[in-house]
Design an enzyme around this catalytic site. Structure first.
Site, PDB file in Angstrom:
ATOM      1  N   HIS A   1     -17.229  67.948  53.614  1.00 56.70           N
ATOM      2  CA  HIS A   1     -16.725  69.198  54.206  1.00 56.70           C
ATOM      3  C   HIS A   1     -17.851  70.067  54.769  1.00 56.70           C
ATOM      4  O   HIS A   1     -17.577  71.128  55.313  1.00 56.70           O
ATOM      5  CB  HIS A   1     -15.951  69.969  53.130  1.00 56.70           C
ATOM      6  CG  HIS A   1     -16.847  70.330  51.979  1.00 56.70           C
ATOM      7  ND1 HIS A   1     -17.322  69.388  51.082  1.00 56.70           N
ATOM      8  CD2 HIS A   1     -17.395  71.499  51.598  1.00 56.70           C
ATOM      9  CE1 HIS A   1     -18.111  69.963  50.220  1.00 56.70           C
ATOM     10  NE2 HIS A   1     -18.168  71.256  50.505  1.00 56.70           N
ATOM     11  N   ASP A   2     -19.110  69.654  54.593  1.00 52.01           N
ATOM     12  CA  ASP A   2     -20.244  70.422  55.130  1.00 52.01           C
ATOM     13  C   ASP A   2     -20.854  69.758  56.351  1.00 52.01           C
ATOM     14  O   ASP A   2     -21.863  70.253  56.879  1.00 52.01           O
ATOM     15  CB  ASP A   2     -21.352  70.552  54.068  1.00 52.01           C
ATOM     16  CG  ASP A   2     -20.921  71.403  52.884  1.00 52.01           C
ATOM     17  OD1 ASP A   2     -20.048  72.275  53.061  1.00 52.01           O
ATOM     18  OD2 ASP A   2     -21.447  71.181  51.784  1.00 52.01           O
TER      19      ASP A   2
ATOM     20  N   ASP B   1      -2.472  71.727  49.643  1.00 55.66           N
ATOM     21  CA  ASP B   1      -2.239  72.087  48.243  1.00 55.66           C
ATOM     22  C   ASP B   1      -2.207  70.844  47.358  1.00 55.66           C
ATOM     23  O   ASP B   1      -2.253  69.705  47.854  1.00 55.66           O
ATOM     24  CB  ASP B   1      -0.947  72.910  48.100  1.00 55.66           C
ATOM     25  CG  ASP B   1       0.188  72.328  48.923  1.00 55.66           C
ATOM     26  OD1 ASP B   1       0.353  71.098  48.883  1.00 55.66           O
ATOM     27  OD2 ASP B   1       0.883  73.096  49.629  1.00 55.66           O
TER      28      ASP B   1
ATOM     29  N   ASP C   1      -0.353  69.759  53.300  1.00 53.68           N
ATOM     30  CA  ASP C   1       0.293  71.011  52.926  1.00 53.68           C
ATOM     31  C   ASP C   1       1.759  70.739  52.617  1.00 53.68           C
ATOM     32  O   ASP C   1       2.556  70.504  53.523  1.00 53.68           O
ATOM     33  CB  ASP C   1       0.146  71.991  54.111  1.00 53.68           C
ATOM     34  CG  ASP C   1       1.038  73.198  53.985  1.00 53.68           C
ATOM     35  OD1 ASP C   1       1.437  73.538  52.846  1.00 53.68           O
ATOM     36  OD2 ASP C   1       1.348  73.818  55.027  1.00 53.68           O
TER      37      ASP C   1
ATOM     38  N   ASP D   1       2.854  76.413  54.196  1.00 52.13           N
ATOM     39  CA  ASP D   1       2.188  77.699  54.471  1.00 52.13           C
ATOM     40  C   ASP D   1       0.929  77.526  55.329  1.00 52.13           C
ATOM     41  O   ASP D   1       0.182  78.484  55.541  1.00 52.13           O
ATOM     42  CB  ASP D   1       1.862  78.447  53.164  1.00 52.13           C
ATOM     43  CG  ASP D   1       0.819  77.713  52.323  1.00 52.13           C
ATOM     44  OD1 ASP D   1       0.408  76.591  52.714  1.00 52.13           O
ATOM     45  OD2 ASP D   1       0.426  78.248  51.270  1.00 52.13           O
TER      46      ASP D   1
ATOM     47  N   GLU E   1     -24.907  67.264  43.713  1.00 49.22           N
ATOM     48  CA  GLU E   1     -25.289  67.537  45.100  1.00 49.22           C
ATOM     49  C   GLU E   1     -26.709  68.099  45.060  1.00 49.22           C
ATOM     50  O   GLU E   1     -26.948  69.150  44.461  1.00 49.22           O
ATOM     51  CB  GLU E   1     -24.338  68.546  45.746  1.00 49.22           C
ATOM     52  CG  GLU E   1     -24.641  68.698  47.228  1.00 49.22           C
ATOM     53  CD  GLU E   1     -24.202  70.037  47.816  1.00 49.22           C
ATOM     54  OE1 GLU E   1     -24.043  70.119  49.038  1.00 49.22           O
ATOM     55  OE2 GLU E   1     -24.040  71.018  47.054  1.00 49.22           O
TER      56      GLU E   1
ATOM     57  N   ASN F   1       3.941  72.853  51.041  1.00 48.76           N
ATOM     58  CA  ASN F   1       4.887  73.981  51.051  1.00 48.76           C
ATOM     59  C   ASN F   1       4.966  74.697  52.392  1.00 48.76           C
ATOM     60  O   ASN F   1       5.588  75.751  52.511  1.00 48.76           O
ATOM     61  CB  ASN F   1       4.573  74.966  49.914  1.00 48.76           C
ATOM     62  CG  ASN F   1       3.220  75.662  50.106  1.00 48.76           C
ATOM     63  OD1 ASN F   1       2.547  75.432  51.116  1.00 48.76           O
ATOM     64  ND2 ASN F   1       2.836  76.494  49.160  1.00 48.76           N
TER      65      ASN F   1
ATOM     66  N   ASP G   1     -14.923  69.442  41.375  1.00 46.82           N
ATOM     67  CA  ASP G   1     -16.129  70.053  41.905  1.00 46.82           C
ATOM     68  C   ASP G   1     -16.507  71.173  40.936  1.00 46.82           C
ATOM     69  O   ASP G   1     -15.659  71.993  40.581  1.00 46.82           O
ATOM     70  CB  ASP G   1     -15.809  70.659  43.281  1.00 46.82           C
ATOM     71  CG  ASP G   1     -16.951  70.544  44.244  1.00 46.82           C
ATOM     72  OD1 ASP G   1     -18.056  70.942  43.865  1.00 46.82           O
ATOM     73  OD2 ASP G   1     -16.739  70.087  45.373  1.00 46.82           O
TER      74      ASP G   1
ATOM     75  N   ASP H   1     -22.033  71.140  42.375  1.00 44.06           N
ATOM     76  CA  ASP H   1     -22.457  71.795  43.605  1.00 44.06           C
ATOM     77  C   ASP H   1     -23.919  72.251  43.520  1.00 44.06           C
ATOM     78  O   ASP H   1     -24.321  72.832  42.500  1.00 44.06           O
ATOM     79  CB  ASP H   1     -21.543  73.012  43.817  1.00 44.06           C
ATOM     80  CG  ASP H   1     -21.692  73.636  45.181  1.00 44.06           C
ATOM     81  OD1 ASP H   1     -21.392  72.962  46.173  1.00 44.06           O
ATOM     82  OD2 ASP H   1     -22.123  74.807  45.247  1.00 44.06           O
TER      83      ASP H   1
HETATM   84  C1  NOJ Z   1     -22.405  73.216  48.832  1.00 47.83           C
HETATM   85  C2  NOJ Z   1     -20.970  73.119  49.209  1.00 47.83           C
HETATM   86  O1  NOJ Z   1     -20.673  71.792  49.521  1.00 47.83           O
HETATM   87  C3  NOJ Z   1     -20.761  74.072  50.350  1.00 47.83           C
HETATM   88  O2  NOJ Z   1     -19.500  73.909  50.949  1.00 47.83           O
HETATM   89  C4  NOJ Z   1     -20.967  75.474  49.859  1.00 47.83           C
HETATM   90  O3  NOJ Z   1     -20.905  76.365  50.942  1.00 47.83           O
HETATM   91  C5  NOJ Z   1     -22.335  75.627  49.183  1.00 47.83           C
HETATM   92  N1  NOJ Z   1     -22.636  74.539  48.304  1.00 47.83           N
HETATM   93  C6  NOJ Z   1     -22.366  76.871  48.358  1.00 47.83           C
HETATM   94  O4  NOJ Z   1     -21.544  76.697  47.242  1.00 47.83           O
END
Ligand code: NOJ
Length: 555
Positions: A336-337, A40, A32, A36, A264, A34, A109, A205
């Protein structure tokens, strides 16, 4: 035209990405600039030295498009701009230019299975049954029984249309109707627009959800569930390969430079994976499948079961073998999932460093393109979430409320969340031991893991034995050694109770990987005869592996 970018240790042309390593940034949580509390684009730019030092070739950034952030940007309301939270389009252009100057590429993405309900396409589509975009989404007078991936029904009623629309994720993420050729052309136009701007490809995605069974039949309801399990009608659907081949013709065939197209494809099979990535079919370069990150799932992901190296070995080997003669694997542990791999398949206590290095070795030595998720390279761990108030993720929050309403004990639900929720992978990047972990000088949008005082980038840079130095060595090995990039794969044991062992063979030689996935010593037994040659990774010797020890021999 964008500047020529080589990356990937200078390889160009078809399959350039075989020797490449991708680094994924989740912009909200990376840096980050800035103050906040939210990461970013400027923050990313300020940390490119880190990526260059590591040696990565490609940067993939999770969505930075304008979005109401119902799913942290995976709900896009404008595909041609940058959300002010992250910066400006001009800053993105600067990031692209700076990456290219350093010989790296940028992959965006692309969320094209669904949009935000605030995207102008949906606003128009939902306005009346007569509007020009009325068939751009899935509308029905009566919903079927499908549940969404994020709890609750997959259909929501819309007053303006006096009908229901389908959303496989949250109700703020209506699914686009790819049966409509206008929708497909609109997506291709977006892709060309970004490629013309200089980006080097896309991570698409949930791309194996874009084709649905147009009949939308009711789905079986599993025991204990309220809604139908729609997977049969939406995963790897009837026209998905046709759509992807069309996309390739309409977009990628028009560009004469080294691009990367990653799909994905959750819950897909090896058989489908071969089709998606067979170069002759011209669909995708590689897929991010899920099988190896579901080893510890029970009947569903919140129902956590113990890690089993046999199951992991089995699934990894199946993909290695299945895509040996056609197609290509992408290799990843975290994103991130996912919760943090060291806390799932490793040991985030006593053996954190050893197990993080072992996991890295096993991943990077396979055949495929490795993806490093921010924080993997320092062995970041899961977060000790104490209450639901500390959790941000919509999937976890929805599940918590649904489960508690169904009678589960809140503390039991929290235990599942601590193990599995996506926020484990979204806590801020740990750059140093300062209160904001060097991520922010403000209040972070999601709490920093308290262990950042010990686990951080600054503490690992100059330590040749650190997880960070280990990642750097592995990336260099892929660039320099054709066995890693191009060699074939053979599983060396399908029954050892602790060890995952495999061989990579190439005309220039062989590498043998022996990895002890346990906190106890492992007697190699018959595998001991593989302990020959130059030790490329590791320092031990002899027929017994120490806890979480991984060795790589070259012959
Ligand atoms: C896969 C993404 O990686 C995830 O973070 C998202 O919640 C779902 N697709 C829906 O877009």
């Amino acid at each position: 035209m964008p500047a020529t970018v080589t990356g990937s240790a200078g390889r160009t042309g078809p399959g350039w990405w075989r020797s490449a390593v991708v680094y994924q940034v989740y912009p909200r949580s990376f840096a980050d600039a800035n103050g906040d509390g939210v990461g970013d684009l400027r923050g990313i730019r300020e940390h490119l030295d880190h990526l260059e030092w590591l040696g990565v070739d490609v940067l993939w950034i999770s969505p930075v498009y304008p979005s109401p952030m119902a799913d942290n940007g995976y709900d896009v309301s404008d595909y041609h701009d940058v959300d002010p939270t992250y910066g400006t389009l001009a800053e993105l252009d600067e990031l692209i230019a700076e990456l290219h100057r350093r010989g790296m590429k940028l992959v965006m993405d692309l969320v094209a299975n669904h949009t935000s309900d605030e995207h102008p396409w949906f606003v128009e589509s939902s306005s009346s049954p007569e509007n020009a975009k009325r068939d751009w989404y899935w509308w029905r007078d009566e919903p079927n029984n499908w549940g969404s991936f994020f709890s609750g029904p997959a259909w929501t009623y819309c007053e303006g249309r006096a009908a229901y629309y389908m959303h496989l994720f949250t109700k703020k993420q209506p699914d686009l109707n790819w049966e409509n050729p206008e929708v497909r052309q609109a997506v291709y136009e977006i892709m060309r627009w970004w490629l013309d701007r200089g980006v080097d490809g896309f991570r698409m995605d949930v791309v194996n959800l874009i084709s649905k069974d147009p009949e939308l039949p009711d789905a079986p309801v599993m025991p204990g569930q309220r809604y139908g399990n729609m997977r049969e009608s939406v995963l790897d659907g009837p026209r998905v390969h046709e759509f992807l081949a069309e996309m390739h013709r309409e977009v990628f065939d028009r560009y004469d430079r080294d691009l990367l197209l990653v799909g994905e494809t959750g819950e897909t099979t090896v058989e489908e994976g071969r089709k998606y990535t067979d170069p002759a079919r011209r669909e995708l370069d590689m897929v991010l499948h899920y099988e190896h990150v579901e080893i510890d799932h029970g009947t569903f992901k919140w129902d956590v079961r113990p890690f089993d190296v046999g199951r992991l070995r089995d699934r990894l080997a199946a993909w290695q073998e299945g895509l040996a003669d056609v197609g290509w694997n992408s290799l990843y542990w975290d994103n991130h999932d996912q919760p943090r791999i060291v806390s799932r398949y490793g040991d985030d206590g006593r053996w954190r460093t050893e197990s993080a290095k072992l996991l890295a070795t096993v991943l990077h030595l396979q055949r495929g393109t490795p993806f490093v998720y921010q924080g993997d390279e320092i062995g970041m761990t899961n977060h000790p979430f104490a209450s639901i108030d500390e959790v941000d993720d919509v999937e976890a929050v929805n599940y918590y409320h649904e489960a508690v309403a169904a009678g589960l004990e809140p503390e039991d639900v929290m235990a599942s969340l601590r193990a599995m929720c996506r926020d484990n992978g979204r806590t801020p990047m740990q750059w140093d031991d300062s209160p904001g972990a060097g991520f922010t000088t403000g209040t972070p949008w999601l709490a920093v893991n308290p262990n950042h005082t010990e686990i951080n980038v600054a503490a690992q840079y100059d330590d040749p034995d650190s997880v960070l130095s280990h990642y750097r060595r592995l990336i260099r090995l892929r660039h320099e050694d054709p066995i890693v990039a191009d060699g074939d794969f053979t599983l060396l044991s399908d029954s050892h109770p602790q060890v995952f062992a495999f061989r990579r063979r190439h005309e220039s030689g062989q590498l043998v990987v022996l990895a002890n996935f346990s906190g106890a010593e492992a007697d190699l037994g018959e595998l001991a005869e593989e302990c020959r040659g130059e030790l490329v990774i590791g320092s031990g010797g002899g027929p017994v592996l120490s806890p979480w020890e991984a060795r790589v021999y070259r012959r």
